[in-house]
Each structure stands twice: as C-alpha cells, then as structure tokens.
Design a protein around this motif. Structure first.
Motif, PDB file in Angstrom:
ATOM      1  N   HIS A  66       0.797  -1.204   0.000  1.00  0.00           N
ATOM      2  CA  HIS A  66       0.000   0.000   0.000  1.00  0.00           C
ATOM      3  C   HIS A  66       0.843   1.273   0.000  1.00  0.00           C
ATOM      4  O   HIS A  66       0.700   2.120  -0.863  1.00  0.00           O
ATOM      5  CB  HIS A  66      -0.909  -0.084   1.236  1.00  0.00           C
ATOM      6  N   ARG A  67       1.725   1.406   0.973  1.00  0.00           N
ATOM      7  CA  ARG A  67       2.514   2.632   1.085  1.00  0.00           C
ATOM      8  C   ARG A  67       3.703   2.366   1.976  1.00  0.00           C
ATOM      9  O   ARG A  67       3.785   1.360   2.649  1.00  0.00           O
ATOM     10  CB  ARG A  67       1.679   3.762   1.677  1.00  0.00           C
ATOM     11  N   ILE A  68       4.624   3.324   1.977  1.00  0.00           N
ATOM     12  CA  ILE A  68       5.734   3.332   2.924  1.00  0.00           C
ATOM     13  C   ILE A  68       5.573   4.606   3.741  1.00  0.00           C
ATOM     14  O   ILE A  68       5.193   5.649   3.190  1.00  0.00           O
ATOM     15  CB  ILE A  68       7.091   3.242   2.210  1.00  0.00           C
ATOM     16  N   ALA A  69       5.789   4.520   5.043  1.00  0.00           N
ATOM     17  CA  ALA A  69       5.542   5.666   5.924  1.00  0.00           C
ATOM     18  C   ALA A  69       6.819   6.064   6.645  1.00  0.00           C
ATOM     19  O   ALA A  69       7.587   5.210   7.076  1.00  0.00           O
ATOM     20  CB  ALA A  69       4.459   5.319   6.945  1.00  0.00           C
ATOM     21  N   PHE A  70       7.001   7.372   6.769  1.00  0.00           N
ATOM     22  CA  PHE A  70       8.149   7.922   7.478  1.00  0.00           C
ATOM     23  C   PHE A  70       7.681   8.950   8.487  1.00  0.00           C
ATOM     24  O   PHE A  70       6.823   9.775   8.189  1.00  0.00           O
ATOM     25  CB  PHE A  70       9.119   8.617   6.508  1.00  0.00           C
ATOM     26  N   SER A  71       8.268   8.900   9.683  1.00  0.00           N
ATOM     27  CA  SER A  71       8.102   9.981  10.656  1.00  0.00           C
ATOM     28  C   SER A  71       9.115  11.054  10.296  1.00  0.00           C
ATOM     29  O   SER A  71      10.268  10.741   9.989  1.00  0.00           O
ATOM     30  CB  SER A  71       8.392   9.482  12.075  1.00  0.00           C
ATOM     31  N   VAL A  72       8.680  12.293  10.323  1.00  0.00           N
ATOM     32  CA  VAL A  72       9.567  13.422  10.025  1.00  0.00           C
ATOM     33  C   VAL A  72       9.459  14.436  11.159  1.00  0.00           C
ATOM     34  O   VAL A  72       8.443  14.510  11.843  1.00  0.00           O
ATOM     35  CB  VAL A  72       9.229  14.081   8.663  1.00  0.00           C
ATOM     36  N   ASP A  73      10.531  15.203  11.345  1.00  0.00           N
ATOM     37  CA  ASP A  73      10.515  16.236  12.379  1.00  0.00           C
ATOM     38  C   ASP A  73       9.629  17.411  11.999  1.00  0.00           C
ATOM     39  O   ASP A  73       9.019  18.034  12.855  1.00  0.00           O
ATOM     40  CB  ASP A  73      11.928  16.762  12.652  1.00  0.00           C
ATOM     41  N   ASN A  74       9.581  17.725  10.691  1.00  0.00           N
ATOM     42  CA  ASN A  74       8.827  18.882  10.215  1.00  0.00           C
ATOM     43  C   ASN A  74       8.196  18.540   8.876  1.00  0.00           C
ATOM     44  O   ASN A  74       8.903  18.424   7.872  1.00  0.00           O
ATOM     45  CB  ASN A  74       9.753  20.100  10.088  1.00  0.00           C
ATOM     46  N   ILE A  75       6.903  18.365   8.866  1.00  0.00           N
ATOM     47  CA  ILE A  75       6.213  17.940   7.648  1.00  0.00           C
ATOM     48  C   ILE A  75       6.289  19.001   6.550  1.00  0.00           C
ATOM     49  O   ILE A  75       6.405  18.666   5.370  1.00  0.00           O
ATOM     50  CB  ILE A  75       4.755  17.517   7.942  1.00  0.00           C
TER      51      ILE A  75
ATOM     52  N   ASP B 110       8.803  21.060   5.955  1.00  0.00           N
ATOM     53  CA  ASP B 110      10.123  20.924   5.336  1.00  0.00           C
ATOM     54  C   ASP B 110      10.179  19.695   4.431  1.00  0.00           C
ATOM     55  O   ASP B 110      10.737  19.733   3.334  1.00  0.00           O
ATOM     56  CB  ASP B 110      11.221  20.821   6.395  1.00  0.00           C
ATOM     57  N   ALA B 111       9.599  18.583   4.895  1.00  0.00           N
ATOM     58  CA  ALA B 111       9.583  17.360   4.097  1.00  0.00           C
ATOM     59  C   ALA B 111       8.802  17.564   2.795  1.00  0.00           C
ATOM     60  O   ALA B 111       9.196  17.064   1.740  1.00  0.00           O
ATOM     61  CB  ALA B 111       8.988  16.213   4.902  1.00  0.00           C
ATOM     62  N   LEU B 112       7.719  18.326   2.850  1.00  0.00           N
ATOM     63  CA  LEU B 112       6.931  18.584   1.643  1.00  0.00           C
ATOM     64  C   LEU B 112       7.668  19.486   0.659  1.00  0.00           C
ATOM     65  O   LEU B 112       7.519  19.335  -0.553  1.00  0.00           O
ATOM     66  CB  LEU B 112       5.569  19.166   2.008  1.00  0.00           C
ATOM     67  N   VAL B 113       8.487  20.391   1.157  1.00  0.00           N
ATOM     68  CA  VAL B 113       9.322  21.219   0.270  1.00  0.00           C
ATOM     69  C   VAL B 113      10.309  20.311  -0.473  1.00  0.00           C
ATOM     70  O   VAL B 113      10.508  20.434  -1.687  1.00  0.00           O
ATOM     71  CB  VAL B 113      10.054  22.330   1.065  1.00  0.00           C
ATOM     72  N   ILE B 114      10.924  19.391   0.249  1.00  0.00           N
ATOM     73  CA  ILE B 114      11.862  18.445  -0.369  1.00  0.00           C
ATOM     74  C   ILE B 114      11.132  17.584  -1.393  1.00  0.00           C
ATOM     75  O   ILE B 114      11.604  17.399  -2.519  1.00  0.00           O
ATOM     76  CB  ILE B 114      12.531  17.565   0.705  1.00  0.00           C
TER      77      ILE B 114
ATOM     78  N   PRO C 193       8.397   8.909  -6.232  1.00  0.00           N
ATOM     79  CA  PRO C 193       8.956   8.424  -7.492  1.00  0.00           C
ATOM     80  C   PRO C 193       8.334   7.082  -7.868  1.00  0.00           C
ATOM     81  O   PRO C 193       7.995   6.280  -6.990  1.00  0.00           O
ATOM     82  CB  PRO C 193      10.455   8.306  -7.200  1.00  0.00           C
ATOM     83  N   SER C 194       8.170   6.855  -9.154  1.00  0.00           N
ATOM     84  CA  SER C 194       7.538   5.636  -9.669  1.00  0.00           C
ATOM     85  C   SER C 194       6.144   5.431  -9.090  1.00  0.00           C
ATOM     86  O   SER C 194       5.662   4.312  -8.969  1.00  0.00           O
ATOM     87  CB  SER C 194       8.414   4.405  -9.416  1.00  0.00           C
ATOM     88  N   ASP C 195       5.478   6.528  -8.725  1.00  0.00           N
ATOM     89  CA  ASP C 195       4.113   6.525  -8.202  1.00  0.00           C
ATOM     90  C   ASP C 195       3.957   5.809  -6.862  1.00  0.00           C
ATOM     91  O   ASP C 195       2.862   5.430  -6.472  1.00  0.00           O
ATOM     92  CB  ASP C 195       3.122   5.953  -9.228  1.00  0.00           C
ATOM     93  N   ILE C 196       5.060   5.628  -6.123  1.00  0.00           N
ATOM     94  CA  ILE C 196       5.002   5.031  -4.795  1.00  0.00           C
ATOM     95  C   ILE C 196       4.242   5.992  -3.878  1.00  0.00           C
ATOM     96  O   ILE C 196       4.492   7.194  -3.889  1.00  0.00           O
ATOM     97  CB  ILE C 196       6.421   4.825  -4.226  1.00  0.00           C
ATOM     98  N   ILE C 197       3.323   5.454  -3.078  1.00  0.00           N
ATOM     99  CA  ILE C 197       2.668   6.294  -2.081  1.00  0.00           C
ATOM    100  C   ILE C 197       3.574   6.347  -0.853  1.00  0.00           C
ATOM    101  O   ILE C 197       3.953   5.308  -0.299  1.00  0.00           O
ATOM    102  CB  ILE C 197       1.278   5.769  -1.695  1.00  0.00           C
ATOM    103  N   VAL C 198       3.939   7.552  -0.455  1.00  0.00           N
ATOM    104  CA  VAL C 198       4.799   7.777   0.703  1.00  0.00           C
ATOM    105  C   VAL C 198       4.005   8.593   1.717  1.00  0.00           C
ATOM    106  O   VAL C 198       3.528   9.680   1.400  1.00  0.00           O
ATOM    107  CB  VAL C 198       6.085   8.538   0.304  1.00  0.00           C
ATOM    108  N   MET C 199       3.842   8.045   2.929  1.00  0.00           N
ATOM    109  CA  MET C 199       3.179   8.786   3.992  1.00  0.00           C
ATOM    110  C   MET C 199       4.247   9.520   4.794  1.00  0.00           C
ATOM    111  O   MET C 199       5.265   8.933   5.163  1.00  0.00           O
ATOM    112  CB  MET C 199       2.401   7.865   4.922  1.00  0.00           C
ATOM    113  N   LEU C 200       4.006  10.787   5.040  1.00  0.00           N
ATOM    114  CA  LEU C 200       4.860  11.594   5.894  1.00  0.00           C
ATOM    115  C   LEU C 200       4.046  11.969   7.118  1.00  0.00           C
ATOM    116  O   LEU C 200       2.902  12.428   6.983  1.00  0.00           O
ATOM    117  CB  LEU C 200       5.315  12.852   5.159  1.00  0.00           C
ATOM    118  N   ALA C 201       4.612  11.749   8.311  1.00  0.00           N
ATOM    119  CA  ALA C 201       3.880  12.023   9.541  1.00  0.00           C
ATOM    120  C   ALA C 201       4.773  12.757  10.521  1.00  0.00           C
ATOM    121  O   ALA C 201       5.907  12.353  10.764  1.00  0.00           O
ATOM    122  CB  ALA C 201       3.390  10.722  10.174  1.00  0.00           C
TER     123      ALA C 201
END
Length: 145
Positions: free
Chosen positions: A89-98, A100-104, A131-139
C-alpha cells in the motif's frame, strides 16, 4: 523464533530519481549493486532476473529500503496504487517537520494526494505520490502519546 524486519523492497522506474528523493528526505545510501544469475533467479522467482539495486537506511539504522530497477525481465507498468487497494500500500516515514519534508518532496515533483491532515492533535500527516508513483506517507508527531 526471533524475527525482525530486514527491509522493504520496491521496484522503481528510475533508480537515480528514487535514490535522490529518499536521500533528500534523510535516508542514507548504504550501497548499490547489479544483481543477476542463478541465485537471483532462485531467490526472486524470475528467470533471467537482472536488476540494479540500491540499499538505503533511515537515520539511526532502524529501517532499510531496497530499491530495484529491473533490466530483465522487462519492468511491467501498472496503474498507480490507490490507498484502498489490497496489497502493498505505502511506505511511511516519521519526520521532524512535515512542511520541510513537503518542500523536499516538491523539488522531486511529488505532492500530497489531497493535503495535510491532523489526526486527533497527535499527528500531522499526508500521503504524497513519490517516485515511480510510490505512495509515501509523511507524519509529524505533534505530541507524545
């Protein structure tokens, strides 16, 4: 029996683009290789298996991501996965600042599917099409539970 998650493997269209995306998010490239031969045919279950691979790791080494760009057999294009489809379904990452992650992510042409949501004042989270249409969750955790 002891068990631990070794890595998540994802086939991608463009290995360089995927490496750039995930390293910009903060993962570290551990190594690259080109794999082929009888051992890969056996392990993967594909005759003539031949792929460029890259192994990445999250900060602190708690998780690894293995990316594959298949040379043979030919990669099969599929429709981009939707969040409600059965299967990977997706890969999920915890980020310190969402933000900033969205800018990247945006630098790589990757944007939220809809927007950023807040879950019970505990997390701000979003799904981006990576990339390659992978769904990436940022939290981003807002408070300790």
């Amino acid at each position: 029996m002891a068990i631990k998650l070794e890595n998540i493997g994802i086939a991608v269209r463009d290995l360089e683009a995927a490496i750039a995306f995930f390293t910009d998010l903060g993962l570290t490239l551990l190594g690259r290789d080109t794999v082929c031969g009888e051992w890969t045919d056996t392990a993967v279950g594909l005759d003539g298996n031949h792929a460029h691979i890259a192994m990445l790791e999250t900060p602190g080494g708690s998780a690894r991501l293995e990316l594959f760009q298949y040379l043979h057999p030919d990669p099969i294009e599929t429709e981009p996965t939707r969040p409600n489809e059965i299967g990977m379904h997706r890969i999920a990452f915890s980020v310190d600042n969402i933000d900033d992650a969205l800018v990247i992510a945006a630098k790589h042409g990757c944007h939220p599917l809809r927007g950023v949501a807040t879950y019970q004042d505990v997390y701000k989270l979003t799904y981006v099409r990576g990339p390659s249409d992978i769904i990436v969750m940022l939290a981003q955790e807002l408070q300790r539970v």
